[in-house]
Design a protein around this motif. Structure first.
Motif, mmCIF file in Angstrom:
data_model
loop_
_atom_site.group_PDB
_atom_site.id
_atom_site.type_symbol
_atom_site.label_atom_id
_atom_site.label_comp_id
_atom_site.label_asym_id
_atom_site.label_seq_id
_atom_site.Cartn_x
_atom_site.Cartn_y
_atom_site.Cartn_z
ATOM 1 N N PRO A 129 -47.926 101.789 53.451
ATOM 2 C CA PRO A 129 -48.509 102.877 52.671
ATOM 3 C C PRO A 129 -47.439 103.569 51.828
ATOM 4 O O PRO A 129 -46.455 104.072 52.356
ATOM 5 C CB PRO A 129 -49.063 103.822 53.748
ATOM 6 N N VAL A 130 -47.608 103.551 50.518
ATOM 7 C CA VAL A 130 -46.679 104.240 49.632
ATOM 8 C C VAL A 130 -47.420 105.373 48.937
ATOM 9 O O VAL A 130 -48.631 105.318 48.752
ATOM 10 C CB VAL A 130 -46.059 103.291 48.588
ATOM 11 N N GLU A 253 -46.621 104.314 66.660
ATOM 12 C CA GLU A 253 -46.731 102.859 66.738
ATOM 13 C C GLU A 253 -46.991 102.246 65.363
ATOM 14 O O GLU A 253 -46.398 101.211 65.007
ATOM 15 C CB GLU A 253 -47.844 102.474 67.715
ATOM 16 N N ALA A 254 -47.847 102.884 64.579
ATOM 17 C CA ALA A 254 -48.167 102.366 63.245
ATOM 18 C C ALA A 254 -46.947 102.451 62.323
ATOM 19 O O ALA A 254 -46.675 101.532 61.541
ATOM 20 C CB ALA A 254 -49.344 103.141 62.649
ATOM 21 N N MET A 255 -46.201 103.534 62.420
ATOM 22 C CA MET A 255 -45.028 103.736 61.577
ATOM 23 C C MET A 255 -43.945 102.707 61.912
ATOM 24 O O MET A 255 -43.347 102.103 61.014
ATOM 25 C CB MET A 255 -44.508 105.165 61.771
ATOM 26 N N LEU A 278 -44.474 112.442 56.503
ATOM 27 C CA LEU A 278 -45.672 112.622 57.327
ATOM 28 C C LEU A 278 -46.399 113.868 56.864
ATOM 29 O O LEU A 278 -45.855 114.979 56.910
ATOM 30 C CB LEU A 278 -45.290 112.738 58.804
ATOM 31 N N ALA A 279 -47.626 113.702 56.405
ATOM 32 C CA ALA A 279 -48.427 114.815 55.906
ATOM 33 C C ALA A 279 -49.054 115.581 57.071
ATOM 34 O O ALA A 279 -49.194 115.042 58.177
ATOM 35 C CB ALA A 279 -49.513 114.299 54.970
ATOM 36 N N PHE A 284 -49.096 108.995 56.904
ATOM 37 C CA PHE A 284 -47.684 108.827 56.564
ATOM 38 C C PHE A 284 -47.552 107.851 55.405
ATOM 39 O O PHE A 284 -48.386 106.971 55.201
ATOM 40 C CB PHE A 284 -46.873 108.358 57.770
ATOM 41 N N HIS A 285 -46.480 108.037 54.631
ATOM 42 C CA HIS A 285 -46.217 107.198 53.465
ATOM 43 C C HIS A 285 -44.730 106.873 53.415
ATOM 44 O O HIS A 285 -43.887 107.711 53.746
ATOM 45 C CB HIS A 285 -46.624 107.905 52.172
ATOM 46 N N LEU A 286 -44.419 105.681 52.968
ATOM 47 C CA LEU A 286 -43.022 105.275 52.822
ATOM 48 C C LEU A 286 -42.382 106.016 51.655
ATOM 49 O O LEU A 286 -42.954 106.110 50.568
ATOM 50 C CB LEU A 286 -42.943 103.768 52.572
ATOM 51 N N MET A 287 -41.181 106.550 51.872
ATOM 52 C CA MET A 287 -40.423 107.173 50.799
ATOM 53 C C MET A 287 -39.397 106.209 50.238
ATOM 54 O O MET A 287 -39.332 105.979 49.042
ATOM 55 C CB MET A 287 -39.706 108.430 51.304
#
Length: 466
Positions: A129-130, A253-255, A278-279, A284-287
């Motif tokens: 996820p970006v 686990e997902a991260m 992490l919102a 969560f999104h990759l930075m």
């Protein structure tokens, strides 16, 4: 196994790497500028080579000087540490061309992931996820404006070649974008020699969480869990901890699975870090991805018992990972505080000077990674990091108490020298930090309140807060 490794860095990380080599029976070569001729790693290493004047451009960033030093001393490998040349694919390629092993990922992988815009596209294709934003480097201010309109404000502009928290600007209103674009582009050009920018949505009230991965040359890839790095000033970390507190197991686990998936997708080899935002919603999104050792790697070492620097060296030597994912278990809680020669009351401005006193703390489960000693001159040419204080405890409450005790024992003094020690103790005392509800806005909030500077650790207000 290598017989000689050259450490292409300085400060505490150079000493940390040299120690890992010594434990593996590897001879070490330190390189140093004129300013660092009496440094701790120069005293510790088996051999030291002078490579240039104090400015980094003529010494620690001089590829010819470092490669020549490696060839002259018979070093079979170079460990770049972090910063300086650690993520420079050209340096890695030149090392390889001269028969020297670069302890890190392959040049083409660094090239791919070092371009933040390209890395976003590659990781999106791998299913990570970006954040919504530009898929490529922005061509103009007009394109930035149109991309921001589609993405939605607030947005953040980032240098394609950025790193270390530099080359970023948060934009909350459309009218602010042209000026921010031009200023960030100029800053990126000056700092990185590359003025390309990309844009992505900025998440308010976010947490900064990263996952450490290790990958060998035989196709094995594992993660060592996650770290919370939300206490930051100007996007640079000050306090880190592992594991991340108040993180649901499903998100954890997902991260971690996403980080391993991303590493495998690009054929990553060595130690690397996947950084996520992490919102508040739990999404969560990759930075970005850091193709190197991280400053905060000790907290992961403390909870897993794995020496990450040692593993880097073994991987580079062609050995397979000696453990499987199921064998990696995180125990307890580790916290790291960066003690910098900075004045928090002056927006963390560097505060160099001659150290007349330097006494680090001790006690059970306290680790201090430092290169400083009484008589050491903190100069203006390099990063202000003096020491990393790291503690371990069975739970977070005990870890915070142990860290506060350790920081209270630290003694640093010298003409003009100020440190982040008082600020760090105030951070530990904050109710948001104690309850693990803090976000990346904590330091800005403290500064706005005047809590970044002012009271010393022994003041009643600080003691009461603790």
């Amino acid at each position: 196994m290598f017989s000689t490794v050259l450490v292409a860095n300085r400060g505490e990380i150079a000493l940390r790497i040299a120690r890992a080599c010594r434990e593996l029976g590897i001879r070490t070569v330190a390189v140093h500028s004129t300013a660092d001729r009496d440094s701790a790693v120069v005293r510790f290493a088996d051999e030291a080579v002078h490579i240039g004047p104090p400015p980094s451009k003529g010494s620690y960033l001089s590829v010819p000087a470092i490669v020549e030093a490696a060839l002259r001393t018979g070093a079979q490998a170079v460990h770049p540490g972090y910063g300086f040349l650690s993520e420079d694919p050209d340096f890695a390629e030149i090392c390889e061309a001269n028969g020297i092993t670069f302890i890190g990922p392959a040049p083409h992988v660094m090239q791919q992931l070092g371009d933040k815009a390209v890395a976003r596209a590659v990781m999106a294709e791998a299913g990570l996820p970006v954040l919504p934003g530009s898929r490529n480097a922005l061509a103009s201010s007009a394109e930035a404006k149109e991309t921001a309109r589609r993405t939605g404000f607030p947005v953040i502009l980032k240098a394609v070649a950025g790193g270390g928290g530099r080359g970023m600007a948060v934009v909350r209103q459309p009218e602010e974008l042209p000026r921010a674009y031009n200023e960030t582009r100029a800053h990126a050009r000056a700092v990185f020699g590359d003025d390309r920018l990309y844009l992505e949505r900025f998440i308010e009230d976010a947490r900064h969480i990263e996952v450490q991965v290790l990958c060998d040359q035989h196709g094995s890839a594992v993660h060592l869990g996650e770290r919370d790095c939300s206490v930051q000033r100007r996007h640079q970390k000050l306090v880190e901890e592992a594991p991340a507190p108040n993180l649901p197991d499903t998100v954890r686990e997902a991260m971690c699975a996403a980080a391993v998936r991303g590493a495998v997708a690009v054929g990553y080899v060595g130690a690397g870090t996947f950084e996520f935002v992490l919102a508040p919603s739990g999404e969560f999104h990759l930075m970005e991805i850091n193709c190197r050792l991280q400053v905060e790697h000790p907290v992961t070492e403390m909870v897993t018992g794995i020496d990450i620097v040692r593993e880097q060296i073994l991987i580079a030597a062609g050995l397979p990972l000696s453990f499987r994912q199921s064998e990696i278990v995180a125990r307890g809680v580790a916290v790291e505080c960066r003690v910098n020669a900075e004045d928090p009351a002056r927006d963390f401005a560097p505060a160099p000077g001659l150290l007349t006193e330097f006494v680090p703390p001790g006690g059970p489960f306290v680790r201090v990674d430092t290169h400083a000693y009484p008589g050491w001159l903190i100069g203006p040419d390099y990063d202000s990091l003096l020491a990393k204080t790291v503690v371990w405890a069975p739970d977070r409450q005990q870890a915070i108490a142990r860290m506060d005790r350790a920081l209270s024992e630290f003694r640093v003094d010298g003409g003009g020298v100020r440190t982040t020690l008082p600020f760090l103790r105030r951070t530990l005392a904050r109710p948001e930090f104690r309850s693990a509800t803090h976000t990346t806005d904590l330091v800005a909030t403290m500064s706005a309140e005047g809590a970044a500077g002012g009271a010393e650790p022994g003041d009643p207000a600080v003691v009461a807060a603790g």
